[in-house]
Design an enzyme around this catalytic site. Structure first.
Site, PDB file in Angstrom:
ATOM      1  N   ASP A   1      -6.587 -22.148 -41.180  1.00 55.75           N
ATOM      2  CA  ASP A   1      -7.203 -22.843 -40.326  1.00 55.75           C
ATOM      3  C   ASP A   1      -7.301 -24.283 -41.216  1.00 55.75           C
ATOM      4  OD1 ASP A   1      -8.947 -22.133 -42.351  1.00 55.75           O
ATOM      5  OD2 ASP A   1     -10.426 -22.098 -40.847  1.00 55.75           O
TER       6      ASP A   1
ATOM      7  N   ARG B   1     -17.383 -21.961 -34.202  1.00 51.95           N
ATOM      8  CA  ARG B   1     -15.785 -21.753 -34.081  1.00 51.95           C
ATOM      9  C   ARG B   1     -15.373 -21.648 -32.716  1.00 51.95           C
ATOM     10  NH1 ARG B   1     -14.548 -19.007 -39.064  1.00 51.95           N
ATOM     11  NH2 ARG B   1     -16.330 -17.798 -40.108  1.00 51.95           N
TER      12      ARG B   1
ATOM     13  N   ASP C   1      -8.311 -26.967 -48.357  1.00 56.98           N
ATOM     14  CA  ASP C   1      -9.233 -27.888 -48.600  1.00 56.98           C
ATOM     15  C   ASP C   1      -8.960 -28.093 -50.357  1.00 56.98           C
ATOM     16  OD1 ASP C   1     -11.687 -29.303 -49.478  1.00 56.98           O
ATOM     17  OD2 ASP C   1     -12.958 -27.781 -49.087  1.00 56.98           O
TER      18      ASP C   1
ATOM     19  N   ASP D   1     -16.244 -23.136 -38.823  1.00 57.29           N
ATOM     20  CA  ASP D   1     -17.469 -22.757 -38.793  1.00 57.29           C
ATOM     21  C   ASP D   1     -18.359 -23.603 -39.750  1.00 57.29           C
ATOM     22  OD1 ASP D   1     -16.739 -21.209 -41.131  1.00 57.29           O
ATOM     23  OD2 ASP D   1     -18.740 -20.343 -40.919  1.00 57.29           O
TER      24      ASP D   1
ATOM     25  N   PHE E   1     -16.359 -32.684 -44.042  1.00 60.25           N
ATOM     26  CA  PHE E   1     -16.444 -31.258 -43.359  1.00 60.25           C
ATOM     27  C   PHE E   1     -16.280 -31.339 -41.905  1.00 60.25           C
ATOM     28  CE2 PHE E   1     -18.769 -27.315 -42.137  1.00 60.25           C
ATOM     29  CZ  PHE E   1     -18.193 -26.625 -43.234  1.00 60.25           C
TER      30      PHE E   1
HETATM   31  P1  IMP Z   1      -9.767 -23.910 -50.030  1.00 59.41           P
HETATM   32  O1  IMP Z   1      -9.915 -22.683 -50.938  1.00 59.41           O
HETATM   33  O2  IMP Z   1     -10.879 -24.862 -50.956  1.00 59.41           O
HETATM   34  O3  IMP Z   1      -8.761 -24.618 -49.833  1.00 59.41           O
HETATM   35  O4  IMP Z   1     -10.597 -23.650 -48.696  1.00 59.41           O
HETATM   36  C1  IMP Z   1     -10.225 -22.862 -47.646  1.00 59.41           C
HETATM   37  C2  IMP Z   1     -11.329 -22.479 -46.920  1.00 59.41           C
HETATM   38  O5  IMP Z   1     -12.552 -23.039 -47.037  1.00 59.41           O
HETATM   39  C3  IMP Z   1     -11.016 -22.607 -45.332  1.00 59.41           C
HETATM   40  O6  IMP Z   1      -9.908 -21.374 -44.943  1.00 59.41           O
HETATM   41  C4  IMP Z   1     -12.266 -22.778 -44.679  1.00 59.41           C
HETATM   42  O7  IMP Z   1     -12.759 -21.331 -44.321  1.00 59.41           O
HETATM   43  C5  IMP Z   1     -13.226 -23.284 -45.825  1.00 59.41           C
HETATM   44  N1  IMP Z   1     -13.224 -24.764 -45.310  1.00 59.41           N
HETATM   45  C6  IMP Z   1     -13.045 -25.668 -46.106  1.00 59.41           C
HETATM   46  N2  IMP Z   1     -13.299 -26.921 -45.571  1.00 59.41           N
HETATM   47  C7  IMP Z   1     -13.985 -26.707 -44.536  1.00 59.41           C
HETATM   48  C8  IMP Z   1     -14.376 -27.656 -43.541  1.00 59.41           C
HETATM   49  O8  IMP Z   1     -14.246 -28.543 -43.464  1.00 59.41           O
HETATM   50  N3  IMP Z   1     -15.006 -27.028 -42.595  1.00 59.41           N
HETATM   51  C9  IMP Z   1     -15.078 -25.588 -42.204  1.00 59.41           C
HETATM   52  N4  IMP Z   1     -14.517 -24.748 -43.436  1.00 59.41           N
HETATM   53  C10 IMP Z   1     -14.056 -25.154 -44.375  1.00 59.41           C
END
Ligand code: IMP
Length: 178
Positions: free
Chosen positions: A103, A168, A106, A162, A155
């Site tokens: 989805d 969601r 980050d 979510d 965010f």
């Molecule tokens: P990463 O491992 O930091 O790249 O984060 C990935 C996961 O963090 C995603 O699959 C989301 O579940 C969650 N996430 C990161 N940013 C957001 C946001 O802005 N809103 C909601 N969930 C987020």
């Protein structure tokens, strides 16, 4: 302007359902043309990817498989940076063409963990498709192959994403109000 309140936070509309669907149709065609005839396996990363996976796959018209995996890495609005476990890999992916469906990417911790873990199974290739990407937050090692929208380090909720379990079901994507 449409606003929604989830728990203690307020969000405003950011990417409309119409624009999401338009972009997903383009991504679907791009992925389809790259992988036609390769019987790809799409691996959706739950929970956030359920809507993106469904809409993307409805735009892909080549024989393929879809499976879902779970990784726990996030709580509330701050990344823990800790990616622990991969749950649900119960198929053989050796010599197969894999497309990971996320989805949002980050920090990139989840993708780094997944790539490292899935490479051990010796697939033919692994590509990454994400609906949203926060380039300023990203410090992962891997290049992302298919990106729906690049967004600032804010965010967001909706369309599968979510805030503490809620949001969601929203059809549009909303950003947090500063
Ligand atoms: P990463 O491992 O930091 O790249 O984060 C990935 C996961 O963090 C995603 O699959 C989301 O579940 C969650 N996430 C990161 N940013 C957001 C946001 O802005 N809103 C909601 N969930 C987020």
């Amino acid at each position: 302007m449409t606003e929604v309140k989830i728990h203690d936070k307020e969000f405003v509309d950011y990417i409309s359902s119409e624009n999401i669907q338009k972009r997903i149709a383009e991504l679907g065609k791009e992925i389809e043309s790259d992988l036609t005839g390769k019987n790809p396996i799409f691996l959706g990363i739950l929970n956030g990817c359920f809507r993106f996976s469904s809409d993307l796959l409805s735009n892909i018209d080549t024989p393929c498989e879809i499976n879902f995996l779970k990784v726990s890495s996030y709580a509330g609005t701050e990344t823990t940076g800790k990616v622990s476990e991969l749950i649900g890999l119960n198929i053989n992916i050796k010599d197969r063409y894999i497309v990971i469906l996320e989805d949002i990417v980050d920090t990139g911790h989840t993708i780094d963990f997944l790539l490292e873990r899935l490479q051990k199974e010796e697939p033919a290739s692994i590509k990454i498709a994400t609906l949203l990407y926060k380039p300023t937050a990203y410090h992962g090692k891997h290049k992302l192959d298919y990106i729906g929208f690049e967004i600032p380090n804010l965010f967001v909720v909706g369309y599968g994403l979510d805030y503490d379990g809620y949001g969601r079901n929203l059809n549009d994507i909303y950003q947090i109000k500063s």
